[in-house]
Motif scaffolding. Structure first.
Motif, PDB file in Angstrom:
ATOM      1  N   GLN A 135     149.686  37.101  22.598  1.00 24.44           N
ATOM      2  CA  GLN A 135     148.869  37.869  21.666  1.00 24.44           C
ATOM      3  C   GLN A 135     147.757  38.610  22.407  1.00 24.44           C
ATOM      4  OE1 GLN A 135     147.679  34.807  18.910  1.00 24.44           O
ATOM      5  NE2 GLN A 135     149.355  35.268  17.502  1.00 24.44           N
ATOM      6  N   GLN A 136     147.173  37.962  23.394  1.00 20.55           N
ATOM      7  CA  GLN A 136     146.117  38.600  24.181  1.00 20.55           C
ATOM      8  C   GLN A 136     146.670  39.791  24.965  1.00 20.55           C
ATOM      9  OE1 GLN A 136     142.894  37.993  24.008  1.00 20.55           O
ATOM     10  NE2 GLN A 136     142.458  39.619  25.448  1.00 20.55           N
ATOM     11  N   ARG A 137     147.871  39.625  25.560  1.00 20.44           N
ATOM     12  CA  ARG A 137     148.492  40.736  26.298  1.00 20.44           C
ATOM     13  C   ARG A 137     148.771  41.904  25.365  1.00 20.44           C
ATOM     14  NH1 ARG A 137     151.311  36.471  28.830  1.00 20.44           N
ATOM     15  NH2 ARG A 137     153.091  36.762  27.470  1.00 20.44           N
ATOM     16  N   LYS A 138     149.285  41.607  24.170  1.00 19.92           N
ATOM     17  CA  LYS A 138     149.580  42.655  23.201  1.00 19.92           C
ATOM     18  C   LYS A 138     148.298  43.377  22.790  1.00 19.92           C
ATOM     19  CE  LYS A 138     151.956  43.537  18.882  1.00 19.92           C
ATOM     20  NZ  LYS A 138     152.744  42.996  17.793  1.00 19.92           N
ATOM     21  N   GLU A 145     145.570  43.679  24.587  1.00 21.17           N
ATOM     22  CA  GLU A 145     145.138  44.483  25.728  1.00 21.17           C
ATOM     23  C   GLU A 145     145.972  45.750  25.865  1.00 21.17           C
ATOM     24  OE1 GLU A 145     145.253  41.741  28.991  1.00 21.17           O
ATOM     25  OE2 GLU A 145     143.491  40.652  28.266  1.00 21.17           O
ATOM     26  N   GLN A 146     147.286  45.652  25.614  1.00 20.47           N
ATOM     27  CA  GLN A 146     148.142  46.833  25.664  1.00 20.47           C
ATOM     28  C   GLN A 146     147.743  47.832  24.583  1.00 20.47           C
ATOM     29  OE1 GLN A 146     152.006  45.079  25.263  1.00 20.47           O
ATOM     30  NE2 GLN A 146     152.243  44.709  27.472  1.00 20.47           N
ATOM     31  N   THR A 147     147.462  47.326  23.395  1.00 16.88           N
ATOM     32  CA  THR A 147     147.048  48.208  22.294  1.00 16.88           C
ATOM     33  C   THR A 147     145.727  48.878  22.630  1.00 16.88           C
ATOM     34  OG1 THR A 147     148.180  46.778  20.714  1.00 16.88           O
ATOM     35  CG2 THR A 147     146.535  48.294  19.819  1.00 16.88           C
ATOM     36  N   ARG A 148     144.805  48.110  23.182  1.00 12.93           N
ATOM     37  CA  ARG A 148     143.521  48.701  23.564  1.00 12.93           C
ATOM     38  C   ARG A 148     143.702  49.767  24.633  1.00 12.93           C
ATOM     39  NH1 ARG A 148     139.916  43.281  23.659  1.00 12.93           N
ATOM     40  NH2 ARG A 148     139.330  43.311  21.472  1.00 12.93           N
ATOM     41  N   ALA A 149     144.592  49.506  25.581  1.00 14.19           N
ATOM     42  CA  ALA A 149     144.836  50.475  26.646  1.00 14.19           C
ATOM     43  C   ALA A 149     145.439  51.759  26.071  1.00 14.19           C
ATOM     44  CB  ALA A 149     145.751  49.880  27.712  1.00 14.19           C
ATOM     45  N   MET A 150     146.359  51.615  25.086  1.00 14.15           N
ATOM     46  CA  MET A 150     146.982  52.797  24.487  1.00 14.15           C
ATOM     47  C   MET A 150     145.955  53.662  23.764  1.00 14.15           C
ATOM     48  SD  MET A 150     150.751  51.652  23.002  1.00 14.15           S
ATOM     49  CE  MET A 150     150.048  51.286  21.447  1.00 14.15           C
TER      50      MET A 150
END
Length: 129
Positions: free
Chosen positions: A106-109, A111-116
């Motif tokens: 969930q944390q990786r997801k 972080e990916q969303t924040r990066a996008m």
């Protein structure tokens, strides 16, 4: 049945009094925790037994807390399926391997969303409103 006895309201108060007692030595308290250890998973899923587990965890020494934590973490998925087991995991701050992996995913997801959306979140001042 030992678990049924320990899950009785009166028994939980006896254990509470024993673990909080100033006159009962620490060695005796830790032996009580040791006696409860094999029954932790079954107790954790019971409304009164869960209180016994939390009491034992709160009064256990560091080594015994680790053993209780390992026992509960091993059964984390089973305990999460129980209302009282979930309370024990939360209150004793126990996280099983599967639970930890899910939290990391969930944390990786996140972080990916924040990066996008970093350019939108950070803003560059050029966004049209």
């Amino acid at each position: 049945n030992y678990v049924q006895l320990l899950a009785r309201d009166q028994c939980s108060y006896v254990i509470d009094a024993a673990l909080k007692s100033a006159s009962l030595g620490n060695d005796a308290k830790q032996r009580l925790v040791d006696a409860l250890l094999p029954h932790m998973t079954a107790l954790a899923t019971h409304n009164i037994g869960s209180r016994v587990v939390e009491l034992a965890f709160a009064h256990a020494d560091v080594e015994r807390k680790q053993r209780i934590g390992d026992t509960l973490a091993t059964a984390a998925e089973e305990l999460r399926a129980s209302q009282f087991g979930a309370f024990v995991l939360r209150n004793c701050r126990i996280r099983g391997a599967a639970v930890e992996e899910r939290a990391r995913a969930q944390q990786r997801k996140l972080e990916q969303t924040r990066a996008m959306f970093a350019d939108i979140i950070d803003g560059d001042g050029d966004s049209a409103v």
